[in-house]
Scaffold this motif. Structure first.
Motif, PDB file in Angstrom:
ATOM      1  N   GLY A   4      -0.830   4.458   2.992  1.00 47.55           N
ATOM      2  CA  GLY A   4      -0.419   2.953   3.418  1.00 47.55           C
ATOM      3  C   GLY A   4      -0.230   2.534   4.721  1.00 47.55           C
ATOM      4  O   GLY A   4      -0.398   1.368   5.043  1.00 47.55           O
ATOM      5  N   ARG A   5      -0.471   3.555   5.465  1.00 46.52           N
ATOM      6  CA  ARG A   5      -0.636   3.264   7.126  1.00 46.52           C
ATOM      7  C   ARG A   5      -2.055   2.489   7.289  1.00 46.52           C
ATOM      8  O   ARG A   5      -2.041   1.349   8.049  1.00 46.52           O
ATOM      9  N   LEU A   6      -2.958   2.963   6.710  1.00 44.44           N
ATOM     10  CA  LEU A   6      -4.320   2.559   7.024  1.00 44.44           C
ATOM     11  C   LEU A   6      -4.357   1.039   6.277  1.00 44.44           C
ATOM     12  O   LEU A   6      -4.934   0.425   6.824  1.00 44.44           O
ATOM     13  N   ILE A   7      -3.882   1.110   4.973  1.00 46.38           N
ATOM     14  CA  ILE A   7      -3.691  -0.006   4.352  1.00 46.38           C
ATOM     15  C   ILE A   7      -3.295  -1.365   5.143  1.00 46.38           C
ATOM     16  O   ILE A   7      -3.772  -2.352   5.225  1.00 46.38           O
ATOM     17  N   GLU A   8      -2.229  -0.947   5.587  1.00 44.07           N
ATOM     18  CA  GLU A   8      -1.414  -1.884   6.629  1.00 44.07           C
ATOM     19  C   GLU A   8      -2.169  -2.304   7.869  1.00 44.07           C
ATOM     20  O   GLU A   8      -2.151  -3.458   8.058  1.00 44.07           O
ATOM     21  N   GLU A   9      -2.838  -1.294   8.443  1.00 42.45           N
ATOM     22  CA  GLU A   9      -3.639  -1.694   9.499  1.00 42.45           C
ATOM     23  C   GLU A   9      -4.656  -2.671   9.308  1.00 42.45           C
ATOM     24  O   GLU A   9      -5.105  -3.807   9.838  1.00 42.45           O
ATOM     25  N   LEU A  10      -5.403  -2.246   8.190  1.00 42.87           N
ATOM     26  CA  LEU A  10      -6.570  -3.216   7.907  1.00 42.87           C
ATOM     27  C   LEU A  10      -6.254  -4.317   7.382  1.00 42.87           C
ATOM     28  O   LEU A  10      -6.906  -5.397   7.481  1.00 42.87           O
ATOM     29  N   ASN A  11      -5.243  -4.593   6.858  1.00 42.01           N
ATOM     30  CA  ASN A  11      -4.439  -5.996   6.169  1.00 42.01           C
ATOM     31  C   ASN A  11      -4.142  -6.765   7.281  1.00 42.01           C
ATOM     32  O   ASN A  11      -4.114  -8.101   7.162  1.00 42.01           O
ATOM     33  N   LYS A  12      -4.059  -6.210   8.607  1.00 41.13           N
ATOM     34  CA  LYS A  12      -3.832  -7.101   9.826  1.00 41.13           C
ATOM     35  C   LYS A  12      -4.931  -7.862  10.226  1.00 41.13           C
ATOM     36  O   LYS A  12      -5.115  -8.571  11.170  1.00 41.13           O
ATOM     37  N   LEU A  13      -6.239  -7.439   9.825  1.00 37.20           N
ATOM     38  CA  LEU A  13      -7.621  -8.029  10.336  1.00 37.20           C
ATOM     39  C   LEU A  13      -7.711  -9.162   9.553  1.00 37.20           C
ATOM     40  O   LEU A  13      -7.256  -9.453   8.280  1.00 37.20           O
TER      41      LEU A  13
ATOM     42  N   GLY B 162       0.802  -1.120   0.060  1.00 38.09           N
ATOM     43  CA  GLY B 162      -0.035   0.036  -0.122  1.00 38.09           C
ATOM     44  C   GLY B 162       0.912   1.316  -0.022  1.00 38.09           C
ATOM     45  O   GLY B 162       0.371   2.347   0.367  1.00 38.09           O
ATOM     46  N   PHE B 163       2.129   1.159  -0.440  1.00 38.86           N
ATOM     47  CA  PHE B 163       2.985   2.265  -0.217  1.00 38.86           C
ATOM     48  C   PHE B 163       2.434   3.408  -1.501  1.00 38.86           C
ATOM     49  O   PHE B 163       2.504   3.031  -2.559  1.00 38.86           O
ATOM     50  N   VAL B 164       2.225   4.537  -0.829  1.00 34.50           N
ATOM     51  CA  VAL B 164       1.971   5.620  -1.652  1.00 34.50           C
ATOM     52  C   VAL B 164       2.831   6.754  -1.390  1.00 34.50           C
ATOM     53  O   VAL B 164       2.718   7.281  -0.422  1.00 34.50           O
ATOM     54  N   PRO B 165       3.878   7.068  -2.193  1.00 32.99           N
ATOM     55  CA  PRO B 165       4.932   7.901  -1.897  1.00 32.99           C
ATOM     56  C   PRO B 165       4.420   9.403  -1.385  1.00 32.99           C
ATOM     57  O   PRO B 165       4.996  10.156  -0.490  1.00 32.99           O
ATOM     58  N   THR B 166       3.237   9.643  -1.928  1.00 35.47           N
ATOM     59  CA  THR B 166       2.838  10.931  -1.893  1.00 35.47           C
ATOM     60  C   THR B 166       1.923  11.233  -0.662  1.00 35.47           C
ATOM     61  O   THR B 166       1.582  12.466  -0.151  1.00 35.47           O
ATOM     62  N   ALA B 167       1.459  10.085  -0.091  1.00 35.15           N
ATOM     63  CA  ALA B 167       0.754   9.918   0.993  1.00 35.15           C
ATOM     64  C   ALA B 167       0.606   8.703   1.986  1.00 35.15           C
ATOM     65  O   ALA B 167       0.109   7.720   1.765  1.00 35.15           O
TER      66      ALA B 167
ATOM     67  N   ARG C 178      -8.946  -1.431  -1.087  1.00 34.84           N
ATOM     68  CA  ARG C 178      -9.938  -1.207  -1.563  1.00 34.84           C
ATOM     69  C   ARG C 178     -10.923  -0.260  -0.376  1.00 34.84           C
ATOM     70  O   ARG C 178     -11.455   0.642  -0.560  1.00 34.84           O
ATOM     71  N   LEU C 179     -10.713  -1.159   0.772  1.00 38.16           N
ATOM     72  CA  LEU C 179     -11.313  -0.412   2.156  1.00 38.16           C
ATOM     73  C   LEU C 179     -10.750   1.060   2.320  1.00 38.16           C
ATOM     74  O   LEU C 179     -11.696   2.024   2.615  1.00 38.16           O
ATOM     75  N   THR C 180      -9.388   1.114   1.998  1.00 38.31           N
ATOM     76  CA  THR C 180      -8.684   2.448   2.460  1.00 38.31           C
ATOM     77  C   THR C 180      -9.224   3.556   1.469  1.00 38.31           C
ATOM     78  O   THR C 180      -9.480   4.653   1.878  1.00 38.31           O
ATOM     79  N   TYR C 181      -9.333   3.017   0.279  1.00 41.83           N
ATOM     80  CA  TYR C 181      -9.765   4.129  -0.907  1.00 41.83           C
ATOM     81  C   TYR C 181     -11.282   4.480  -0.697  1.00 41.83           C
ATOM     82  O   TYR C 181     -11.663   5.765  -0.874  1.00 41.83           O
TER      83      TYR C 181
END
Ligand code: ZN
Length: 203
Positions: free
Chosen positions: A13-22, A4-9, A32-35
């Motif tokens: 990436g942080r939110l994608i990473e947290e959701l991915n832990k569920l 989820g690495f997005v250089p400009t934001a 998808r959830l992040t966007y």
């Protein structure tokens, strides 16, 4: 994990990473959830955050049956219309939801919060077995229904509990008929569960 690495934001990436832990949420769904949340109104995001925190702050375990509850003892343990002589032992709180949906059980419950699984390093001492034994020793219980899942871990746990409970002279039964081996209670339909309860067999 830089799916989820997005250089400009970096926060994205942080939110994608947290959701991915569920559980059950892979990198694609996390993205998808992040966007989705990024585009959602602020109130919707706020409501989600508050609901998550409220669960952490207000919900605990019932000191009697170990089910998740906001009041202690829980509503089931407090209900005098239920048969307080029967305890149905289940693996997880979700199993109670399934059994309640079947509307064919009017006794109490006890949640183990897991099953014995040597592969995962989970032994009897990691389950709520001590709490169960303490309940049974008060002498109010006439029957214990072992409703662990019909799979290897569930059977091993039921056998362990049988050894533990048998000396107390309490009637022990096991859900059986209609539940295919390897299945999970949580996903069984109401009719199957009602039949499995009705057709429970002595151990
Ligand atoms: Zn309770």
């Amino acid at each position: 994990m830089d799916a989820g690495f997005v250089p400009t934001a970096p926060q994205v990436g942080r939110l994608i990473e947290e959701l991915n832990k569920l559980p059950g949420i892979g990198p694609k769904t996390a993205q998808r959830l992040t966007y989705f949340l990024l585009r959602a109104p602020r109130e919707q995001a706020q409501a989600l955050v508050e609901a998550i925190l409220a669960v952490k702050e207000k919900v605990g375990l019932c000191s009697v049956c170990q089910n998740v509850t906001e009041a202690d003892p829980c509503l089931i343990c407090r209900n005098n219309g239920r048969d307080h002589g029967i305890i149905c032992v289940v693996e997880e709180p979700l199993d109670i939801l399934a059994l309640e949906r079947s509307q064919s059980y009017k006794g109490l419950y006890h949640v183990l919060h897991g099953v014995i699984s040597p592969m995962d390093g989970i032994g009897p001492e990691d389950l709520k077995t001590r709490e169960l034994l303490a309940r049974l020793k008060t002498g109010q219980t006439t029957e214990v229904i072992l409703a662990t899942n019909p799979n290897l871990e569930g059977e091993a746990t039921a056998m362990y509990l049988q050894r533990l409970i048998s000396p107390l002279g309490i009637k022990l039964t096991r859900l059986a008929r209609g539940l295919p081996f390897g299945s999970a209670l949580e996903y069984a339909d109401e009719v199957t569960l009602a039949r499995a309860l009705e057709g429970r067999q002595g151990m």
